[in-house]
Scaffold this motif. Structure first.
Motif, PDB file in Angstrom:
ATOM      1  N   LEU A 121       0.822  -1.202   0.000  1.00  0.00           N
ATOM      2  CA  LEU A 121       0.000   0.000   0.000  1.00  0.00           C
ATOM      3  C   LEU A 121       0.859   1.256   0.000  1.00  0.00           C
ATOM      4  O   LEU A 121       1.979   1.255   0.535  1.00  0.00           O
ATOM      5  CB  LEU A 121      -0.917   0.014   1.226  1.00  0.00           C
ATOM      6  N   LEU A 122       0.322   2.324  -0.580  1.00  0.00           N
ATOM      7  CA  LEU A 122       0.937   3.646  -0.525  1.00  0.00           C
ATOM      8  C   LEU A 122      -0.017   4.598   0.180  1.00  0.00           C
ATOM      9  O   LEU A 122      -1.229   4.566  -0.072  1.00  0.00           O
ATOM     10  CB  LEU A 122       1.230   4.170  -1.931  1.00  0.00           C
ATOM     11  N   HIS A 123       0.519   5.468   1.039  1.00  0.00           N
ATOM     12  CA  HIS A 123      -0.265   6.465   1.758  1.00  0.00           C
ATOM     13  C   HIS A 123       0.370   7.836   1.562  1.00  0.00           C
ATOM     14  O   HIS A 123       1.603   7.958   1.512  1.00  0.00           O
ATOM     15  CB  HIS A 123      -0.310   6.152   3.261  1.00  0.00           C
ATOM     16  N   ALA A 124      -0.459   8.874   1.462  1.00  0.00           N
ATOM     17  CA  ALA A 124       0.043  10.245   1.328  1.00  0.00           C
ATOM     18  C   ALA A 124      -1.009  11.208   1.841  1.00  0.00           C
ATOM     19  O   ALA A 124      -2.191  10.863   1.978  1.00  0.00           O
ATOM     20  CB  ALA A 124       0.389  10.556  -0.121  1.00  0.00           C
ATOM     21  N   ASP A 125      -0.578  12.436   2.130  1.00  0.00           N
ATOM     22  CA  ASP A 125      -1.524  13.497   2.477  1.00  0.00           C
ATOM     23  C   ASP A 125      -2.242  13.964   1.222  1.00  0.00           C
ATOM     24  O   ASP A 125      -1.650  13.986   0.126  1.00  0.00           O
ATOM     25  CB  ASP A 125      -0.792  14.685   3.107  1.00  0.00           C
ATOM     26  N   GLY A 126      -3.526  14.349   1.359  1.00  0.00           N
ATOM     27  CA  GLY A 126      -4.245  14.889   0.220  1.00  0.00           C
ATOM     28  C   GLY A 126      -5.673  14.407   0.157  1.00  0.00           C
ATOM     29  O   GLY A 126      -6.160  13.701   1.040  1.00  0.00           O
ATOM     30  N   THR A 127      -6.342  14.792  -0.918  1.00  0.00           N
ATOM     31  CA  THR A 127      -7.708  14.355  -1.182  1.00  0.00           C
ATOM     32  C   THR A 127      -7.713  13.492  -2.428  1.00  0.00           C
ATOM     33  O   THR A 127      -6.898  13.681  -3.332  1.00  0.00           O
ATOM     34  CB  THR A 127      -8.650  15.550  -1.383  1.00  0.00           C
ATOM     35  N   ASP A 128      -8.646  12.557  -2.476  1.00  0.00           N
ATOM     36  CA  ASP A 128      -8.654  11.652  -3.626  1.00  0.00           C
ATOM     37  C   ASP A 128      -8.930  12.390  -4.927  1.00  0.00           C
ATOM     38  O   ASP A 128      -8.349  12.061  -5.967  1.00  0.00           O
ATOM     39  CB  ASP A 128      -9.633  10.502  -3.407  1.00  0.00           C
ATOM     40  N   MET A 151      -0.064   3.942 -14.532  1.00  0.00           N
ATOM     41  CA  MET A 151       0.554   4.037 -13.215  1.00  0.00           C
ATOM     42  C   MET A 151      -0.224   3.190 -12.204  1.00  0.00           C
ATOM     43  O   MET A 151      -0.574   2.054 -12.485  1.00  0.00           O
ATOM     44  CB  MET A 151       0.603   5.502 -12.784  1.00  0.00           C
ATOM     45  N   THR A 152      -0.498   3.764 -11.048  1.00  0.00           N
ATOM     46  CA  THR A 152      -1.295   3.065 -10.043  1.00  0.00           C
ATOM     47  C   THR A 152      -2.754   3.041 -10.468  1.00  0.00           C
ATOM     48  O   THR A 152      -3.147   3.692 -11.443  1.00  0.00           O
ATOM     49  CB  THR A 152      -1.201   3.786  -8.695  1.00  0.00           C
ATOM     50  N   GLY A 153      -3.567   2.326  -9.712  1.00  0.00           N
ATOM     51  CA  GLY A 153      -5.001   2.489  -9.847  1.00  0.00           C
ATOM     52  C   GLY A 153      -5.413   3.805  -9.213  1.00  0.00           C
ATOM     53  O   GLY A 153      -4.574   4.578  -8.708  1.00  0.00           O
ATOM     54  N   LEU A 154      -6.695   4.088  -9.226  1.00  0.00           N
ATOM     55  CA  LEU A 154      -7.180   5.320  -8.607  1.00  0.00           C
ATOM     56  C   LEU A 154      -6.910   5.290  -7.101  1.00  0.00           C
ATOM     57  O   LEU A 154      -6.972   4.239  -6.467  1.00  0.00           O
ATOM     58  CB  LEU A 154      -8.673   5.483  -8.863  1.00  0.00           C
ATOM     59  N   TRP A 155      -6.596   6.451  -6.550  1.00  0.00           N
ATOM     60  CA  TRP A 155      -6.388   6.589  -5.113  1.00  0.00           C
ATOM     61  C   TRP A 155      -7.742   6.778  -4.438  1.00  0.00           C
ATOM     62  O   TRP A 155      -8.704   7.239  -5.058  1.00  0.00           O
ATOM     63  CB  TRP A 155      -5.479   7.775  -4.821  1.00  0.00           C
ATOM     64  N   ARG A 156      -7.807   6.439  -3.153  1.00  0.00           N
ATOM     65  CA  ARG A 156      -9.052   6.597  -2.401  1.00  0.00           C
ATOM     66  C   ARG A 156      -8.735   7.175  -1.021  1.00  0.00           C
ATOM     67  O   ARG A 156      -7.589   7.077  -0.535  1.00  0.00           O
ATOM     68  CB  ARG A 156      -9.772   5.260  -2.242  1.00  0.00           C
ATOM     69  N   ALA A 157      -9.738   7.765  -0.416  1.00  0.00           N
ATOM     70  CA  ALA A 157      -9.555   8.308   0.929  1.00  0.00           C
ATOM     71  C   ALA A 157      -9.256   7.175   1.901  1.00  0.00           C
ATOM     72  O   ALA A 157      -9.859   6.099   1.828  1.00  0.00           O
ATOM     73  CB  ALA A 157     -10.803   9.069   1.366  1.00  0.00           C
ATOM     74  N   SER A 158      -8.328   7.405   2.794  1.00  0.00           N
ATOM     75  CA  SER A 158      -8.004   6.406   3.802  1.00  0.00           C
ATOM     76  C   SER A 158      -8.855   6.658   5.045  1.00  0.00           C
ATOM     77  O   SER A 158      -9.659   7.591   5.087  1.00  0.00           O
ATOM     78  CB  SER A 158      -6.516   6.459   4.158  1.00  0.00           C
ATOM     79  N   ARG A 159      -8.666   5.840   6.057  1.00  0.00           N
ATOM     80  CA  ARG A 159      -9.419   6.021   7.295  1.00  0.00           C
ATOM     81  C   ARG A 159      -8.944   7.242   8.081  1.00  0.00           C
ATOM     82  O   ARG A 159      -9.652   7.726   8.954  1.00  0.00           O
ATOM     83  CB  ARG A 159      -9.298   4.764   8.166  1.00  0.00           C
TER      84      ARG A 159
END
Length: 361
Positions: free
Chosen positions: A295-302, A320-328
């Motif tokens: 998994l990859l995590h970063a600050d920001g909004t999806d 590249m990657t798949g779409l990013w999603r909001a984390s918990r």
């Protein structure tokens, strides 16, 4: 304006190359590869899960794992069949498994509705299964399931000692240990042991062909002959004895030949990439990946991150990657990456920079 998913699919089809997962391929191209393999191997059709390339596949699996194998059309069916055999033998429907197990998260309550399993949580959250975890589940159990790796926790794996101790604890207690090995191919380099040594610690194991091995579909159960004989009965009862499974078996054979030997390279590339990311504002989970999928995590909004992702894909013509999603965690986003052989054509340092452009801006 098209939504992110629609735009992502369009750009994926237009890209010239990919980094993560497998190359994008048309059905015609994929089937032509399988036709070439069928001619090379001079195979006949399988029939109802026997003979032809299905038999060849089962023979290769037995050579790899040191135990007999049985082909199944899906992993969902394979695992439910395995647990049903163990529970019927033991006379109890109580099964211990991680709360993040695929059976609990992705199968629409099928294990309980179809087989009446009573599930106890072996682990909770991002925690690998250990002997201590099994000791914590009191009472009689029909089986214990361990997912190797625990996919929804970033593909976490126990140490070899932890896995060995868990196996010993299960056997001492008389509880059959079933391994969800959907990604066992990708996990083996983490321990540096053979697939047969891993399988020896379990009473049964499920393996998948369409993930790391780039198959069309299909799975197999690994176990003793008497266990597989009962599991095949459940395969028939659940509608899994298909008239033909030749394409799926051929694709699995091709994956075993071409991709299995390169899993170690993929893990090394993944770890090099992960080591580059913290300085660029991205956190890998695990920090040193246990498998090529993590998994990859970063600050920001999806929304913002996915807009940048689509822009980079369009400019670079690179999937590249798949779409990013909001984390918990509020204000954080995440995505999963799966390193396969296409990544080996790219410098991980350059891909880290592109990921930073996407995730951080």
């Amino acid at each position: 304006m098209p939504d992110h998913l629609t735009r992502f699919r369009g750009l994926t089809a237009a890209c010239d190359a990919t980094v993560f997962w497998h190359p994008v391929e048309t059905p015609g191209a994929a089937l032509r590869r399988l036709a070439d393999l069928a001619d090379e191997l001079d195979v006949s059709w399988d029939q109802y899960g026997a003979r032809g390339p299905v038999a060849m596949l089962e023979e290769q699996l037995e050579a790899l794992f040191g135990k007999p194998a049985a082909f199944f059309p899906s992993g969902v069916m394979a695992q439910q069949s395995a647990l049903r055999v163990w529970c019927d033998r033991s006379g109890t429907s109580r099964v211990a498994m991680p709360d993040l197990s695929h059976l609990l998260v992705h199968e629409q309550d099928g294990p309980r509705r179809l087989h009446g399993f009573q599930v106890e949580h072996l682990t909770t959250g991002a925690e690998v299964a250990t002997a201590e975890a099994l000791h914590g589940v009191v009472g009689r159990l029909g089986a214990a399931l361990v997912e190797l790796p625990l996919r929804d926790a970033g593909c976490l794996l126990p140490t070899w000692q932890e896995l060995t101790d868990l196996s010993a604890a299960a056997r001492h207690r008389g509880v059959p240990l079933h391994v969800d090995g959907a990604r066992i191919w990708e996990s083996q380099p983490f321990w540096g042991t053979s697939l047969a040594e891993i399988a020896a610690l379990s009473d049964s194991m499920y393996v998948s062909f369409y993930k790391g091995l780039r198959g069309i579909a299909g799975a197999a159960l690994i176990g003793s002959e008497d266990f597989l004989a009962e599991a095949r009965v459940w395969r028939t009862r659940m509608g899994g004895t298909l008239y033909r499974s030749t394409p799926e078996a051929l694709a699995a054979l091709l994956g075993l030949r071409e991709l299995l030997p390169r899993m170690g390279e993929c893990l090394a590339w993944a770890r090099t990439l992960a080591a580059e990311l913290p300085a660029l504002g991205i956190i890998a989970n695990p920090a040193q990946p246990h498998t090529p999928t993590f998994l990859l995590h970063a600050d920001g909004t999806d929304d913002a991150v996915n807009e940048r992702l689509l822009g980079v894909m369009e400019r670079e013509r690179l999937r590249m990657t798949g779409l990013w999603r909001a984390s918990r965690e509020p204000g954080r986003v995440m995505t999963e990456v799966a390193v396969s052989t296409p990544a080996l054509d790219h410098e991980p340092q350059r891909i880290a920079q592109l990921l930073a452009e996407v995730a951080v801006g």
